[in-house]
Design a protein around this motif. Structure first.
Motif, PDB file in Angstrom:
ATOM      1  N   PHE A   1       0.842  -1.189   0.000  1.00 46.66           N
ATOM      2  CA  PHE A   1       0.000   0.000   0.000  1.00 46.66           C
ATOM      3  C   PHE A   1       0.879   1.240   0.000  1.00 46.66           C
ATOM      4  O   PHE A   1       1.882   1.294   0.703  1.00 46.66           O
ATOM      5  CB  PHE A   1      -0.898   0.044   1.243  1.00 46.66           C
ATOM      6  N   TYR A   2       0.460   2.234  -0.751  1.00 46.81           N
ATOM      7  CA  TYR A   2       1.160   3.521  -0.800  1.00 46.81           C
ATOM      8  C   TYR A   2       0.132   4.599  -0.540  1.00 46.81           C
ATOM      9  O   TYR A   2      -0.908   4.657  -1.183  1.00 46.81           O
ATOM     10  CB  TYR A   2       1.808   3.718  -2.170  1.00 46.81           C
ATOM     11  N   GLN A   3       0.400   5.459   0.449  1.00 52.17           N
ATOM     12  CA  GLN A   3      -0.479   6.583   0.753  1.00 52.17           C
ATOM     13  C   GLN A   3       0.333   7.859   0.630  1.00 52.17           C
ATOM     14  O   GLN A   3       1.244   8.098   1.412  1.00 52.17           O
ATOM     15  CB  GLN A   3      -1.039   6.456   2.168  1.00 52.17           C
ATOM     16  N   PRO A   4       0.031   8.683  -0.387  1.00 47.40           N
ATOM     17  CA  PRO A   4       0.775   9.935  -0.540  1.00 47.40           C
ATOM     18  C   PRO A   4       0.433  10.927   0.573  1.00 47.40           C
ATOM     19  O   PRO A   4      -0.538  10.747   1.302  1.00 47.40           O
ATOM     20  CB  PRO A   4       0.332  10.443  -1.906  1.00 47.40           C
ATOM     21  N   ALA A   5       1.221  11.966   0.671  1.00 42.81           N
ATOM     22  CA  ALA A   5       1.056  12.951   1.737  1.00 42.81           C
ATOM     23  C   ALA A   5       0.099  14.053   1.307  1.00 42.81           C
ATOM     24  O   ALA A   5       0.466  15.209   1.210  1.00 42.81           O
ATOM     25  CB  ALA A   5       2.408  13.536   2.123  1.00 42.81           C
ATOM     26  N   GLU A   6      -1.142  13.691   1.049  1.00 40.61           N
ATOM     27  CA  GLU A   6      -2.172  14.675   0.731  1.00 40.61           C
ATOM     28  C   GLU A   6      -2.889  15.032   2.025  1.00 40.61           C
ATOM     29  O   GLU A   6      -3.564  14.192   2.614  1.00 40.61           O
ATOM     30  CB  GLU A   6      -3.161  14.104  -0.287  1.00 40.61           C
ATOM     31  N   LYS A   7      -2.714  16.264   2.474  1.00 38.48           N
ATOM     32  CA  LYS A   7      -3.265  16.760   3.737  1.00 38.48           C
ATOM     33  C   LYS A   7      -2.767  15.942   4.924  1.00 38.48           C
ATOM     34  O   LYS A   7      -3.424  15.847   5.943  1.00 38.48           O
ATOM     35  CB  LYS A   7      -4.798  16.753   3.696  1.00 38.48           C
ATOM     36  N   GLU A   8      -1.622  15.311   4.782  1.00 37.43           N
ATOM     37  CA  GLU A   8      -0.998  14.516   5.836  1.00 37.43           C
ATOM     38  C   GLU A   8       0.459  14.945   5.961  1.00 37.43           C
ATOM     39  O   GLU A   8       1.015  15.554   5.058  1.00 37.43           O
ATOM     40  CB  GLU A   8      -1.044  13.018   5.505  1.00 37.43           C
ATOM     41  N   ILE A   9       1.069  14.568   7.053  1.00 40.91           N
ATOM     42  CA  ILE A   9       2.482  14.873   7.250  1.00 40.91           C
ATOM     43  C   ILE A   9       3.348  13.747   6.699  1.00 40.91           C
ATOM     44  O   ILE A   9       4.429  13.971   6.184  1.00 40.91           O
ATOM     45  CB  ILE A   9       2.783  15.084   8.752  1.00 40.91           C
ATOM     46  N   LEU A  10       2.853  12.509   6.781  1.00 41.77           N
ATOM     47  CA  LEU A  10       3.652  11.344   6.439  1.00 41.77           C
ATOM     48  C   LEU A  10       3.219  10.703   5.127  1.00 41.77           C
ATOM     49  O   LEU A  10       2.038  10.686   4.799  1.00 41.77           O
ATOM     50  CB  LEU A  10       3.522  10.282   7.537  1.00 41.77           C
ATOM     51  N   VAL A  11       4.177  10.170   4.413  1.00 44.20           N
ATOM     52  CA  VAL A  11       3.922   9.283   3.283  1.00 44.20           C
ATOM     53  C   VAL A  11       4.006   7.875   3.848  1.00 44.20           C
ATOM     54  O   VAL A  11       4.902   7.565   4.627  1.00 44.20           O
ATOM     55  CB  VAL A  11       4.970   9.475   2.166  1.00 44.20           C
ATOM     56  N   LEU A  12       3.077   7.010   3.470  1.00 47.66           N
ATOM     57  CA  LEU A  12       3.010   5.682   4.055  1.00 47.66           C
ATOM     58  C   LEU A  12       3.266   4.605   3.014  1.00 47.66           C
ATOM     59  O   LEU A  12       2.660   4.616   1.936  1.00 47.66           O
ATOM     60  CB  LEU A  12       1.625   5.473   4.677  1.00 47.66           C
ATOM     61  N   LEU A  13       4.201   3.705   3.301  1.00 46.27           N
ATOM     62  CA  LEU A  13       4.421   2.470   2.540  1.00 46.27           C
ATOM     63  C   LEU A  13       4.135   1.336   3.509  1.00 46.27           C
ATOM     64  O   LEU A  13       4.755   1.252   4.569  1.00 46.27           O
ATOM     65  CB  LEU A  13       5.861   2.357   2.053  1.00 46.27           C
ATOM     66  N   HIS A  14       3.202   0.456   3.153  1.00 44.21           N
ATOM     67  CA  HIS A  14       2.794  -0.624   4.052  1.00 44.21           C
ATOM     68  C   HIS A  14       2.825  -1.922   3.276  1.00 44.21           C
ATOM     69  O   HIS A  14       2.310  -1.991   2.164  1.00 44.21           O
ATOM     70  CB  HIS A  14       1.386  -0.337   4.582  1.00 44.21           C
ATOM     71  N   PHE A  15       3.439  -2.952   3.843  1.00 47.15           N
ATOM     72  CA  PHE A  15       3.586  -4.227   3.157  1.00 47.15           C
ATOM     73  C   PHE A  15       2.930  -5.344   3.952  1.00 47.15           C
ATOM     74  O   PHE A  15       3.114  -5.433   5.164  1.00 47.15           O
ATOM     75  CB  PHE A  15       5.071  -4.579   2.963  1.00 47.15           C
ATOM     76  N   HIS A  16       2.156  -6.197   3.263  1.00 46.00           N
ATOM     77  CA  HIS A  16       1.685  -7.457   3.820  1.00 46.00           C
ATOM     78  C   HIS A  16       2.554  -8.540   3.206  1.00 46.00           C
ATOM     79  O   HIS A  16       2.767  -8.557   1.993  1.00 46.00           O
ATOM     80  CB  HIS A  16       0.212  -7.706   3.466  1.00 46.00           C
ATOM     81  N   LEU A  17       3.034  -9.456   4.042  1.00 45.75           N
ATOM     82  CA  LEU A  17       3.987 -10.460   3.588  1.00 45.75           C
ATOM     83  C   LEU A  17       3.346 -11.843   3.516  1.00 45.75           C
ATOM     84  O   LEU A  17       2.426 -12.149   4.264  1.00 45.75           O
ATOM     85  CB  LEU A  17       5.184 -10.508   4.544  1.00 45.75           C
ATOM     86  N   HIS A  18       3.880 -12.688   2.631  1.00 48.91           N
ATOM     87  CA  HIS A  18       3.472 -14.091   2.571  1.00 48.91           C
ATOM     88  C   HIS A  18       3.972 -14.822   3.814  1.00 48.91           C
ATOM     89  O   HIS A  18       3.229 -15.552   4.456  1.00 48.91           O
ATOM     90  CB  HIS A  18       4.042 -14.777   1.323  1.00 48.91           C
ATOM     91  N   ASN A  19       5.242 -14.647   4.137  1.00 46.59           N
ATOM     92  CA  ASN A  19       5.885 -15.311   5.281  1.00 46.59           C
ATOM     93  C   ASN A  19       6.466 -14.247   6.203  1.00 46.59           C
ATOM     94  O   ASN A  19       7.078 -13.291   5.732  1.00 46.59           O
ATOM     95  CB  ASN A  19       7.010 -16.238   4.812  1.00 46.59           C
ATOM     96  N   PRO A  20       6.297 -14.400   7.519  1.00 46.27           N
ATOM     97  CA  PRO A  20       6.844 -13.400   8.449  1.00 46.27           C
ATOM     98  C   PRO A  20       8.368 -13.387   8.415  1.00 46.27           C
ATOM     99  O   PRO A  20       9.010 -14.378   8.090  1.00 46.27           O
ATOM    100  CB  PRO A  20       6.324 -13.845   9.814  1.00 46.27           C
ATOM    101  N   ILE A  21       8.936 -12.242   8.764  1.00 47.73           N
ATOM    102  CA  ILE A  21      10.384 -12.102   8.868  1.00 47.73           C
ATOM    103  C   ILE A  21      10.717 -11.733  10.311  1.00 47.73           C
ATOM    104  O   ILE A  21       9.855 -11.245  11.054  1.00 47.73           O
ATOM    105  CB  ILE A  21      10.943 -11.049   7.886  1.00 47.73           C
ATOM    106  N   MET A  22      11.947 -11.974  10.715  1.00 46.01           N
ATOM    107  CA  MET A  22      12.379 -11.669  12.076  1.00 46.01           C
ATOM    108  C   MET A  22      13.023 -10.284  12.113  1.00 46.01           C
ATOM    109  O   MET A  22      13.909  -9.984  11.323  1.00 46.01           O
ATOM    110  CB  MET A  22      13.407 -12.700  12.546  1.00 46.01           C
ATOM    111  N   ILE A  23      12.517  -9.459  13.026  1.00 50.62           N
ATOM    112  CA  ILE A  23      13.135  -8.160  13.300  1.00 50.62           C
ATOM    113  C   ILE A  23      13.507  -8.189  14.772  1.00 50.62           C
ATOM    114  O   ILE A  23      12.638  -8.146  15.619  1.00 50.62           O
ATOM    115  CB  ILE A  23      12.187  -6.987  12.993  1.00 50.62           C
ATOM    116  N   GLY A  24      14.784  -8.312  15.030  1.00 53.59           N
ATOM    117  CA  GLY A  24      15.235  -8.517  16.409  1.00 53.59           C
ATOM    118  C   GLY A  24      14.787  -9.897  16.851  1.00 53.59           C
ATOM    119  O   GLY A  24      15.129 -10.910  16.265  1.00 53.59           O
ATOM    120  N   LYS A  25      13.937  -9.952  17.877  1.00 48.19           N
ATOM    121  CA  LYS A  25      13.412 -11.229  18.366  1.00 48.19           C
ATOM    122  C   LYS A  25      11.939 -11.399  18.043  1.00 48.19           C
ATOM    123  O   LYS A  25      11.295 -12.322  18.522  1.00 48.19           O
ATOM    124  CB  LYS A  25      13.618 -11.323  19.868  1.00 48.19           C
ATOM    125  N   LYS A  26      11.392 -10.481  17.215  1.00 45.58           N
ATOM    126  CA  LYS A  26       9.962 -10.517  16.885  1.00 45.58           C
ATOM    127  C   LYS A  26       9.742 -10.998  15.466  1.00 45.58           C
ATOM    128  O   LYS A  26      10.477 -10.651  14.555  1.00 45.58           O
ATOM    129  CB  LYS A  26       9.348  -9.119  17.000  1.00 45.58           C
TER     130      LYS A  26
END
Length: 88
Positions: free
Chosen positions: A61-86
């Motif tokens: 998902f991509y959400q441009p910064a229209e009337k927002e402060i942040l641009v958003l990139l959001h990913f749904h994954l097939h398989n989870p990945i490890m970030i640290g211990k999560k």
């Protein structure tokens, strides 16, 4: 997950000042998002790396910064990945 194929020659496209959730390395810090041959790599200032392969992305998902402060990139994954211990 397979290994990312880095672009060694030519120009690597980068987005600077990117924040990732959940945080890499335990602290919120702006890093760089790089586009490579078969995926994306996020590099935090302390040297932590997060590789995300295109074949593991189910939805993006991509959400441009229209009337927002942040641009958003959001990913749904097939398989989870490890970030640290999560798993994410």
């Amino acid at each position: 997950q397979d290994a990312i194929q880095l672009i060694r020659t030519g120009k690597v496209h980068r987005l600077r000042d990117v924040h990732v959730r959940p945080n890499v390395g335990g602290k919120k810090a702006a890093g760089t998002l790089e586009l490579h041959t078969n995926g994306l790599r996020f590099q935090a200032p302390r040297g932590e790396k997060l590789d995300l392969l295109f074949n593991n992305i189910k939805l993006a998902f991509y959400q441009p910064a229209e009337k927002e402060i942040l641009v958003l990139l959001h990913f749904h994954l097939h398989n989870p990945i490890m970030i640290g211990k999560k798993k994410t």
